[in-house]
Write a protein that holds these residues in place. Structure first.
Motif, PDB file in Angstrom:
ATOM      1  N   SER A   5       7.159  -7.342  -1.439  1.00 25.49           N
ATOM      2  CA  SER A   5       6.443  -6.596  -2.700  1.00 25.49           C
ATOM      3  C   SER A   5       7.032  -6.892  -3.820  1.00 25.49           C
ATOM      4  O   SER A   5       8.376  -6.957  -3.805  1.00 25.49           O
ATOM      5  N   THR A   6       6.401  -7.003  -4.833  1.00 29.56           N
ATOM      6  CA  THR A   6       6.834  -6.821  -6.150  1.00 29.56           C
ATOM      7  C   THR A   6       5.971  -5.541  -6.832  1.00 29.56           C
ATOM      8  O   THR A   6       5.472  -4.908  -6.269  1.00 29.56           O
ATOM      9  N   PRO A   7       6.505  -5.165  -8.227  1.00 29.89           N
ATOM     10  CA  PRO A   7       5.869  -4.178  -8.699  1.00 29.89           C
ATOM     11  C   PRO A   7       4.498  -4.001  -8.754  1.00 29.89           C
ATOM     12  O   PRO A   7       3.863  -2.758  -8.633  1.00 29.89           O
ATOM     13  N   THR A  29      -2.785  -9.079   1.250  1.00 28.31           N
ATOM     14  CA  THR A  29      -2.234  -8.981   0.085  1.00 28.31           C
ATOM     15  C   THR A  29      -2.941  -8.049  -0.852  1.00 28.31           C
ATOM     16  O   THR A  29      -4.200  -7.738  -0.918  1.00 28.31           O
ATOM     17  N   VAL A  30      -2.280  -6.888  -1.706  1.00 29.05           N
ATOM     18  CA  VAL A  30      -2.803  -6.068  -2.435  1.00 29.05           C
ATOM     19  C   VAL A  30      -2.130  -6.129  -3.593  1.00 29.05           C
ATOM     20  O   VAL A  30      -0.958  -5.920  -3.954  1.00 29.05           O
ATOM     21  N   PHE A  31      -3.443  -6.314  -4.623  1.00 26.26           N
ATOM     22  CA  PHE A  31      -2.846  -6.584  -6.086  1.00 26.26           C
ATOM     23  C   PHE A  31      -3.249  -4.901  -6.677  1.00 26.26           C
ATOM     24  O   PHE A  31      -4.052  -4.620  -6.652  1.00 26.26           O
ATOM     25  N   GLU A  32      -2.194  -4.414  -7.457  1.00 30.38           N
ATOM     26  CA  GLU A  32      -2.437  -3.399  -8.360  1.00 30.38           C
ATOM     27  C   GLU A  32      -3.236  -3.742  -9.451  1.00 30.38           C
ATOM     28  O   GLU A  32      -2.976  -4.741 -10.044  1.00 30.38           O
ATOM     29  N   ASP A  33      -4.109  -2.922 -10.066  1.00 29.17           N
ATOM     30  CA  ASP A  33      -4.933  -2.852 -11.179  1.00 29.17           C
ATOM     31  C   ASP A  33      -5.455  -4.163 -11.481  1.00 29.17           C
ATOM     32  O   ASP A  33      -5.440  -5.033 -12.302  1.00 29.17           O
ATOM     33  N   SER A 136      -5.010   2.659  -5.207  1.00 30.99           N
ATOM     34  CA  SER A 136      -3.533   2.201  -5.656  1.00 30.99           C
ATOM     35  C   SER A 136      -2.402   3.214  -5.033  1.00 30.99           C
ATOM     36  O   SER A 136      -2.612   4.087  -5.029  1.00 30.99           O
ATOM     37  N   ARG A 137      -1.322   2.313  -4.707  1.00 30.47           N
ATOM     38  CA  ARG A 137      -0.173   3.022  -4.216  1.00 30.47           C
ATOM     39  C   ARG A 137       0.506   4.013  -5.575  1.00 30.47           C
ATOM     40  O   ARG A 137       1.439   4.896  -5.237  1.00 30.47           O
ATOM     41  N   LYS A 138       0.037   3.899  -6.832  1.00 34.40           N
ATOM     42  CA  LYS A 138       0.435   4.549  -7.823  1.00 34.40           C
ATOM     43  C   LYS A 138      -0.110   5.587  -8.014  1.00 34.40           C
ATOM     44  O   LYS A 138       0.459   6.826  -8.295  1.00 34.40           O
ATOM     45  N   GLN A 141      -5.996   6.021  -6.774  1.00 31.65           N
ATOM     46  CA  GLN A 141      -7.406   5.664  -7.531  1.00 31.65           C
ATOM     47  C   GLN A 141      -7.793   4.259  -6.891  1.00 31.65           C
ATOM     48  O   GLN A 141      -6.987   3.542  -6.382  1.00 31.65           O
ATOM     49  N   LEU A 142      -9.105   3.794  -6.949  1.00 31.65           N
ATOM     50  CA  LEU A 142      -9.496   2.675  -6.394  1.00 31.65           C
ATOM     51  C   LEU A 142      -9.401   1.627  -7.530  1.00 31.65           C
ATOM     52  O   LEU A 142     -10.462   1.240  -7.855  1.00 31.65           O
ATOM     53  N   THR A 143      -8.249   1.522  -7.778  1.00 35.08           N
ATOM     54  CA  THR A 143      -8.058   0.258  -8.889  1.00 35.08           C
ATOM     55  C   THR A 143      -7.272  -0.766  -8.521  1.00 35.08           C
ATOM     56  O   THR A 143      -6.845  -1.586  -8.968  1.00 35.08           O
ATOM     57  N   SER A 144      -6.751  -0.600  -7.152  1.00 37.23           N
ATOM     58  CA  SER A 144      -6.068  -2.021  -6.524  1.00 37.23           C
ATOM     59  C   SER A 144      -7.387  -2.979  -5.634  1.00 37.23           C
ATOM     60  O   SER A 144      -8.332  -2.447  -5.316  1.00 37.23           O
ATOM     61  N   CYS A 145      -6.759  -4.024  -5.233  1.00 32.84           N
ATOM     62  CA  CYS A 145      -7.816  -4.894  -4.946  1.00 32.84           C
ATOM     63  C   CYS A 145      -6.947  -5.577  -3.525  1.00 32.84           C
ATOM     64  O   CYS A 145      -5.775  -6.050  -3.570  1.00 32.84           O
ATOM     65  N   GLU A 146      -7.532  -5.196  -2.270  1.00 38.20           N
ATOM     66  CA  GLU A 146      -6.872  -5.946  -0.951  1.00 38.20           C
ATOM     67  C   GLU A 146      -7.602  -7.296  -0.619  1.00 38.20           C
ATOM     68  O   GLU A 146      -8.850  -7.461  -0.714  1.00 38.20           O
ATOM     69  N   VAL A 147      -6.847  -8.246  -0.368  1.00 38.61           N
ATOM     70  CA  VAL A 147      -7.193  -9.257   0.213  1.00 38.61           C
ATOM     71  C   VAL A 147      -6.696  -9.639   1.604  1.00 38.61           C
ATOM     72  O   VAL A 147      -5.796 -10.001   1.824  1.00 38.61           O
TER      73      VAL A 147
END
Length: 280
Positions: A5-7, A29-33, A136-138, A141-147
């Motif tokens: 993981s990265t930030p 892969t999960v991208f934040e924001d 989001s892990r932060k 909220q539904l602001t992250s994207c899963e691939v």
């Protein structure tokens, strides 16, 4: 194979070896924001891809359909020094199930581009992406994207060497996703015009979530019956999500110039696809 993981990104990957076929890979892969639409366009945008994917040395569009968004593209990818470059003729299309995207790419024949000795053409190639918003892990909220990604190809080199190369180079390639995506978002936000490929990514075949759930349920019933009949040993590892099985079924049951076929055909394809999709 990997859990890093990265930030702003988390990445997990698995590999499954087949008895008679190239290794198969699954990743999450999960991208934040990031929105599903941004990530969909990012992976579809061949013009921008050359700026973050240093293996892609050529990409061109051969055919495209303004109604379904189906594309046929040519890629040439750079391989390590002990291999020649590889050419791919790829058919690709996106289905939209209420902002959940099934993005499918696969090797297809193309008589208009003659086969050459170099770069060597890769005929067996299949990839499917499943893209959706997640919490989001932060902040939850539904602001992250899963691939979710499922992939295999026969590059024409011994599979053990191919596996070693993938293992050694995986994180080096994957860690470029997030910086590339952030640059892509900044340019989009600043009003940079979309490339033809990114515009094409917005042309999707619409299906309802209920329709997809119907396919999932029917596929699950088929797989459960087949498991009872012919799969007595204990499953190993994590199962491939039904969503990827359904996505593969839809893709394999559709040609480049046709829409969704009947459920009976899709279910039959799903059953065959599910045979090698039960374990990972």
């Amino acid at each position: 194979m990997m859990d890093r993981s990265t930030p702003n990104m988390t990445y997990q990957a698995w590999r499954r070896d087949q008895e008679n076929g190239p290794p198969q890979y699954r990743s999450r892969t999960v991208f934040e924001d990031a929105s599903p639409e941004l990530v969909r366009d990012f992976f579809w945008d061949d013009e921008f891809r050359s700026r973050w994917d240093d293996m892609l040395i050529h990409a061109s569009t051969i055919q495209e359909c303004e109604v379904t968004g189906t594309m046929m593209v040519q890629w040439v990818r750079k391989f390590p020094f002990f291999c020649s470059d590889r050419e791919y003729i790829i058919g690709r299309r996106i289905w939209d199930a209420e902002r959940t995207y099934y993005c499918v790419t696969k090797g297809v024949p193309c008589s208009s581009i003659p086969r050459q000795s170099k770069p060597r053409r890769v005929d067996l190639y299949y990839s499917s992406f499943f893209i959706r918003a997640v919490k989001s892990r932060k902040d939850g909220q539904l602001t992250s994207c899963e691939v979710l990604f499922f992939h295999y190809e026969d590059m024409g080199i011994p599979w053990e060497i191919a596996k070693l190369g993938v293992r050694q180079g995986m994180w080096g390639a994957v860690k470029k996703f997030d910086p590339g995506l952030r640059t892509y978002k900044k340019e989009r936000d600043s009003g940079v015009p979309l490339s033809p490929c990114a515009n094409n990514a917005k042309i999707n075949t619409k299906v309802t979530a209920d329709y997809v759930r119907c396919l999932e349920d029917s596929t699950s019933n088929l797989l459960e019956t087949e498991n009872q009949d012919s799969f007595d040993d204990k499953p190993i590892g994590r199962s491939i999500p039904k969503l990827l099985v359904v996505g593969g079924a839809i893709a394999l049951a559709c040609t480049l110039d046709q829409g969704l076929v009947t459920k009976a055909v899709v279910f039959g394809i799903a059953r065959r696809f599910g045979k090698f999709g039960r374990r990972l």
